[in-house]
Write a protein that holds these residues in place. Structure first.
Motif, PDB file in Angstrom:
ATOM      1  N   GLU A   1      -3.419  14.986   2.640  1.00 62.23           N
ATOM      2  CA  GLU A   1      -3.091  15.050   1.214  1.00 62.23           C
ATOM      3  C   GLU A   1      -4.358  15.149   0.365  1.00 62.23           C
ATOM      4  OE1 GLU A   1      -0.272  15.447  -0.269  1.00 62.23           O
ATOM      5  OE2 GLU A   1       0.911  15.356   1.576  1.00 62.23           O
TER       6      GLU A   1
ATOM      7  N   SER B   1       1.065  10.363  -5.414  1.00 57.95           N
ATOM      8  CA  SER B   1       1.907  11.571  -5.411  1.00 57.95           C
ATOM      9  C   SER B   1       2.396  11.907  -6.811  1.00 57.95           C
ATOM     10  CB  SER B   1       3.094  11.384  -4.467  1.00 57.95           C
ATOM     11  OG  SER B   1       2.663  11.156  -3.147  1.00 57.95           O
TER      12      SER B   1
ATOM     13  N   ARG C   1      -5.233   7.296   9.145  1.00 58.43           N
ATOM     14  CA  ARG C   1      -4.065   7.722   8.361  1.00 58.43           C
ATOM     15  C   ARG C   1      -4.124   9.229   8.171  1.00 58.43           C
ATOM     16  NH1 ARG C   1      -4.522   2.850   3.859  1.00 58.43           N
ATOM     17  NH2 ARG C   1      -2.837   1.566   4.681  1.00 58.43           N
TER      18      ARG C   1
ATOM     19  N   ASP D   1       0.845   2.715  -3.312  1.00 55.23           N
ATOM     20  CA  ASP D   1      -0.347   3.463  -3.713  1.00 55.23           C
ATOM     21  C   ASP D   1      -0.157   4.946  -3.415  1.00 55.23           C
ATOM     22  OD1 ASP D   1      -2.069   1.387  -4.704  1.00 55.23           O
ATOM     23  OD2 ASP D   1      -2.305   0.689  -2.649  1.00 55.23           O
ATOM     24  N   PHE D   2       0.413   5.218  -2.249  1.00 59.52           N
ATOM     25  CA  PHE D   2       0.660   6.608  -1.880  1.00 59.52           C
ATOM     26  C   PHE D   2       1.710   7.231  -2.802  1.00 59.52           C
ATOM     27  CE2 PHE D   2       2.587  10.042   0.559  1.00 59.52           C
ATOM     28  CZ  PHE D   2       1.459  10.713   1.006  1.00 59.52           C
TER      29      PHE D   2
ATOM     30  N   TYR E   1      -6.312   7.803  -2.909  1.00 54.30           N
ATOM     31  CA  TYR E   1      -6.361   8.220  -1.504  1.00 54.30           C
ATOM     32  C   TYR E   1      -7.614   7.688  -0.821  1.00 54.30           C
ATOM     33  CZ  TYR E   1      -2.515  11.563  -2.274  1.00 54.30           C
ATOM     34  OH  TYR E   1      -1.303  12.150  -2.558  1.00 54.30           O
TER      35      TYR E   1
ATOM     36  N   GLU F   1       0.810  -1.214   0.000  1.00 57.68           N
ATOM     37  CA  GLU F   1       0.000   0.000   0.000  1.00 57.68           C
ATOM     38  C   GLU F   1       0.848   1.269   0.000  1.00 57.68           C
ATOM     39  OE1 GLU F   1      -2.813  -0.214   3.221  1.00 57.68           O
ATOM     40  OE2 GLU F   1      -4.320  -1.085   1.886  1.00 57.68           O
ATOM     41  N   THR F   2       2.091   1.165   0.453  1.00 58.55           N
ATOM     42  CA  THR F   2       2.977   2.335   0.398  1.00 58.55           C
ATOM     43  C   THR F   2       3.103   2.834  -1.034  1.00 58.55           C
ATOM     44  OG1 THR F   2       4.242   1.565   2.296  1.00 58.55           O
ATOM     45  CG2 THR F   2       5.308   3.180   0.877  1.00 58.55           C
TER      46      THR F   2
ATOM     47  N   ILE G   1      -2.830  10.936   4.892  1.00 58.55           N
ATOM     48  CA  ILE G   1      -3.613  10.784   3.665  1.00 58.55           C
ATOM     49  C   ILE G   1      -4.838  11.694   3.692  1.00 58.55           C
ATOM     50  CG2 ILE G   1      -4.874   9.160   2.210  1.00 58.55           C
ATOM     51  CD1 ILE G   1      -2.942   7.008   3.058  1.00 58.55           C
TER      52      ILE G   1
ATOM     53  N   LEU H   1      -7.297   4.009  -0.078  1.00 54.27           N
ATOM     54  CA  LEU H   1      -6.432   3.772   1.079  1.00 54.27           C
ATOM     55  C   LEU H   1      -7.172   4.064   2.383  1.00 54.27           C
ATOM     56  CD1 LEU H   1      -3.123   5.333  -0.268  1.00 54.27           C
ATOM     57  CD2 LEU H   1      -3.466   2.936   0.343  1.00 54.27           C
TER      58      LEU H   1
END
Length: 350
Positions: A160, A129, A154, A124-125, A144, A121-122, A157, A147
């Motif tokens: 963001e 970005s 989180r 995905d972030f 986002y 999942e890291t 997120i 997630l």
């Protein structure tokens, strides 16, 4: 100078990655490429994943600035295909490509990493970005949201996603996102800070003060929270109790050299009828924050108190110019009125 402060700090903490990164960025800005290489070497000797990622990013920026973007891209391509390159390093290379403005390459690498590691999942972030950097805001927002659906605890997120919605021109959605995040994380200081910032931007000063007050009670050692609370109290409230509260919070800023802190301390001094003492603080703040209309206004008011109408007129003109025609904050409206009245004074040179 900033370099002297950083070098002194580094002597006390020679393996502090954050200090080294800041120093490396400073040398990149001044194009002191020999010292950049020294910083890169130190980071590589530290050897942690974070230090190696930072070293690779700084080295790519050095190559881009010194030898051209093709050299930087070749360096990053070699790293990406290296046998010993782990996932953390490859994620660092995505960021490095973004730093040298290779947005398309960063997106391609992020997509490739996600395809290779579909359950991470890291990534995905990281992918979101790079989508933001490439202007695909809707795709990033979807990632986002996915997630957050999996795990709403989180805060980064939520932040963001709110920033993304602001970029899309939807402040109501941005505020709703922060509120939704606070439903899951009601005491999270980052989300509370974001809510206060949005309230301040919308003109809800009392709401912002209430949030900063709660944050200050939880952590009175936070300089940023202390400054924002004291600044709002001194700028937007006229009662003696609020001014005394601002002073009790901001007294610690007497030796500060950050422009925002100097503005807060100087303005409170002015409000407490110590305008002569306030002037050096407010002048330094206005120089350091030339695009902040309220800071320019504060200095203009101090000049008025010191019987310097010509200097005051110049400051109020700056405040009005920086603020723009649509700004209706009371300080800016007052600055506009003062420009008109001062221009009519026989002692003023127009």
């Amino acid at each position: 100078p900033a370099e002297d402060i950083l070098v002194a700090a580094l002597r006390l903490a020679p393996t502090n990655t954050d200090i080294l990164i800041t120093l490396g960025q400073l040398y990149l800005q001044t194009e002191d490429f020999n010292r950049v290489q020294g910083v890169v070497g130190t980071l590589r000797r530290i050897g942690s994943d974070a230090a190696i990622q930072a070293a690779n990013g700084i080295e790519a920026e050095r190559l881009s600035g010194q030898s051209g973007i093709d050299s930087a891209l070749s360096f990053l391509d070699d790293l990406a295909t290296g046998a010993e390159t782990n996932l953390a390093t490859k994620i660092g290379l995505v960021r490095a490509r973004l730093n040298i403005k290779d947005k398309t390459g960063a997106l391609a690498l992020a997509r490739a990493l996600k395809n290779e590691n579909p359950d991470d999942e890291t990534l995905d972030f990281v992918l979101a970005s790079t989508q933001v950097a490439n202007g695909d805001l809707d795709a990033a927002a979807t990632l986002y949201r996915d997630l957050l659906a999996t795990n709403p605890i989180r805060p980064r997120i939520w932040l963001e996603l709110s920033r993304l919605e602001l970029r899309q021109g939807d402040p109501d959605a941005a505020e709703a996102t922060i509120d939704e995040g606070l439903d899951h994380l009601p005491k999270n200081p980052e989300l509370l800070w974001a809510k206060a910032s949005l309230a301040e931007r919308d003109g809800n000063i009392d709401g912002a003060i209430d949030i900063y007050q709660a944050l200050y009670e939880d952590n009175s050692n936070s300089i940023v929270v202390a400054n924002n609370l004291a600044s709002l109290l001194a700028t937007y409230r006229e009662d003696e109790e609020s001014l005394n509260r601002a002073w009790s919070i901001a007294r610690r800023f007497r030796e500060a050299n950050a422009p925002a802190l100097m503005d807060t301390f100087g303005w409170i001094l002015h409000r407490r009828d110590n305008s002569a003492e306030a002037l050096p603080y407010l002048e330094a703040a206005a120089k350091g924050l030339p695009e902040d209309a309220i800071v320019q206004y504060h200095l203009g008011q101090a000049y008025i108190s010191q019987n310097r109408p010509q200097d005051a007129l110049e400051q109020f003109r700056k405040a009005v110019s920086v603020a723009g025609a649509a700004d209706t904050r009371p300080q800016i409206e007052e600055a506009r009125a003062l420009v008109q009245s001062l221009q009519k004074s026989p002692t003023i040179e127009n």
